[in-house]
Structures are given as C-alpha cells and as structure tokens.
Design an enzyme around this catalytic site. Structure first.
Site, short mmCIF file in Angstrom:
data_model
loop_
_atom_site.label_atom_id
_atom_site.label_comp_id
_atom_site.label_asym_id
_atom_site.label_seq_id
_atom_site.Cartn_x
_atom_site.Cartn_y
_atom_site.Cartn_z
CD GLU A 85 -29.07 36.70 -8.23
OE1 GLU A 85 -30.07 36.35 -8.89
OE2 GLU A 85 -29.00 37.78 -7.63
CG HIS B 296 -33.11 37.79 -7.38
ND1 HIS B 296 -32.22 38.11 -8.37
CD2 HIS B 296 -34.11 38.69 -7.51
CE1 HIS B 296 -32.66 39.14 -9.07
NE2 HIS B 296 -33.83 39.51 -8.56
NE ARG C 181 -30.49 42.42 -12.10
CZ ARG C 181 -31.77 42.36 -11.75
NH1 ARG C 181 -32.12 42.36 -10.48
NH2 ARG C 181 -32.72 42.29 -12.66
#
Ligand code: 8YV
Length: 331
Positions: free
Chosen positions: A275, A293, A246
């Site tokens: 994000e 991601h 993360r």
C-alpha cells in the site's frame, strides 16, 4: 502524583494528522509534536522525531522496525499505535528494549465488519461493475440478462479468524440468511458458536465448502501467505474471496493468477501488500471490487481510536498497565 521514570507531561510524537478533537486533547495533556502535513513522515523525519521522544503514536504508514526502535531507545518507553493491527511494528525488538506497545481494539470492529459485509455483497452482485457501467455512459437499459450475479442468501461464508471482527461479520451474515463456517486458532465456546450460527471447520473444509471466504485474522508470522496458491486451488470456481485484514495474509500474486484464470470467481479487497501501490493487474480484472484501505474510515471510529490512544498514554503516565497493551497481536 508522578511515577518515577514516567514524566507527567511526556514528549509524544504523533506521526499523522488525527481528528481535531483528539489532537487538541493530546496537546492539552502531553508535550505533543504533531505532523500537521497530512502525509507520512519520511524515514529521516521519523528517525529525527523519535530520537528524544517518550511516546510514539504511529499508524500503519510508519515502519517501526528494529533499527528505528534502537535509535529511539533508551528514551522511548511506549509505542501507542493508532490502529488495531501492529504488523508494522517489530514487537520483538520493542520487547527487548522494554518498550510497551498498545493498540486500539474494539472501536473499529463494527466499521470494519460493515465494510467486510459491503464487499461480501458487492462482489457476487457486481456492484463495482454496475457503477462503472453507468459512469462510462454504457448502460443501454434493463434486460433480463443484465448484470447477473450470484445470490448471497442461503450461501456459505467461510470466515478465517473469528476474533472481534470475524464475529461481527458472522452476526451480520445471519441477517442476510448466510450460513457461516469458520476457522480460528482456538474454537469458540459452543454457546458463542450457537449465538453466531457458526460452525468450526478445519482450513481444508473451509476452502472447499465456502461460497465466499472472508479473511479476518491478523497478519502474523503464522498467517503470512495463509491463503496461497494451494489454498486457492481448493476453492470452487464459483467462489469469492474478501480481504479486509492485511494484504500479506494472502499471496497477492497467486490470487491474481487465480482471478485471471477463472480458478475463483472474484475478489473484494480493502488491503494490499504494498500500500498504496495496487498491482496493476488487479485494476484490469472486472471480477474485483477494490477499496483503498477504508475499513475503519468513519468519523466516529477515528475519534474513538484517538481516545483509546490517549487512554493508553494516560494509564502509562499514571503508572498503570495500559488497557490495550499488545501481547500477541490482535483478534
Ligand atoms: C487503521 C487498520 O485505520 O486498525 C487497523 O489495523 O487496518 C486500519 O483500519 C490503520 O491501521 C491505522 O493505523
């Protein structure tokens, strides 16, 4: 047999499009409301959707905070997250409202470890730069000094977080002749360390000794900004950092400054703080490989994640403890 206060066909809100097979099975089993628009629901849409739901199936793109949970209670009983990381869900607020939270561990371990390994190879060997060179039509041919990077064989990998994914990365590293040191909340049993060829060290040693550091721990209050300016200053100037966990585990601003100043050699990132916004300074740094991601983005993985969500909901409907109930985050 129905269980008191558990509807046999619960109303299930699924916030994003999942695989066709998973969506079809969910519609068969539950009173399912799907989002067919393959975009994140707005806050207002999410609030309206959870207002009379028994089960919510969110993803990382939904913020399930205390306020939303308050609006969803008392009917909402289960948050069956599609994904292993649950830092977008206020677990404390859910617990207070007696709402269970489940996730999807295990089924995305190998895919995420593969992507981590891909970055571990890509950054020191400059795969991103090489690819861009060709696409820009700027390759003027082979030369002895062309695109030199650093060898990974024989180097030391420091893994932060030795849960399922960290261990899967260590197994891959062995095949590449990479030495592994690691740090984890708890030291692994000696037999497991021996099998992985991994040595437990404290964080000071990990930052100072690693040629490549891989972040594989969950984002929790304890790991928030674990990699900060002080930790980056402990790294060698020829060392690299890879993050598939993360964005919030590292202080992104401090990382960018360390990359800009040459304090560390490069970074491979699959995750970011805001994000899908990526700090524009990162885009201009040649010593980074940036991915959107996609650690768990395989057809197989996403189908298996959906199956896990279904299994968790079904266990709950049947009055059993869901197999993937989240107690303290993920490993
Ligand atoms: C998921 C992830 O695809 O599972 C996780 O924690 O980071 C991703 O790989 C995403 O979170 C789905 O919600």
């Amino acid at each position: 047999m129905t269980v008191p206060d558990r509807p046999a066909r619960p109303k299930v809100i699924v916030t994003r499009e999942l695989t066709d097979g998973v969506m079809a099975r969910m519609e068969e089993l539950f009173d399912t409301r799907l989002n067919r628009e393959d975009r994140a629901l707005t806050r207002a849409e999410l609030e309206a959707a959870v207002a009379d739901a028994d089960v919510l199936v969110p993803t990382i793109t939904d913020r399930i905070d205390a306020d939303l949970i308050a609006k969803a209670a008392p009917r909402l009983k289960l948050i069956a997250n599609f994904g292993v990381g649950v830092d977008h869900i206020d677990l404390h607020a859910a617990r207070e409202r007696r709402i269970l939270v489940t996730n999807t561990p295990g089924v995305l371990t190998e895919d995420t470890a593969d992507m981590t390994m891909a970055l571990i190879l890509s950054v020191p060997r400059r795969l991103g730069e090489g690819e861009k060179l060709i696409r820009a039509g700027a390759w003027d041919g082979w030369k002895p000094s062309g695109m030199l990077g650093h060898r990974v064989n024989g180097k030391t990998l420091g893994i932060i977080g030795m849960g399922r994914i960290g261990r899967a990365v260590a197994r891959r590293a062995q095949g590449f002749g990479i030495r592994t040191i690691y740090h984890n909340r708890h030291r692994l049993p000696e037999g497991v360390e021996a099998e992985l060829g991994a040595r437990f060290v404290d964080l000071d040693a990990l930052f100072a000794q690693s040629d490549i550091i891989s972040i594989n721990c969950p984002h929790t209050p304890e790991t928030h900004h674990l990699v900060n300016a002080d930790r980056l200053a402990q790294m060698r100037s020829d060392a690299y950092l890879v993050n598939t966990s993360r964005g919030e585990v590292l202080d992104e601003d401090a990382l960018i400054k360390a990359l800009e100043s040459g304090q560390i050699a490069g970074a491979g990132l699959d995750v970011y703080v805001n994000e899908p916004h990526v700090d524009p300074r990162l885009l201009h740094l040649p010593n980074t490989v940036l991915l959107p991601h996609m650690g768990s983005a395989t057809y197989e993985g996403r189908a298996a994640m959906g199956e896990k969500v279904i299994a968790n909901i079904r266990a709950w409907v049947d009055g059993h403890r869901p197999p993937d109930q989240v107690l303290e985050g993920w490993d």
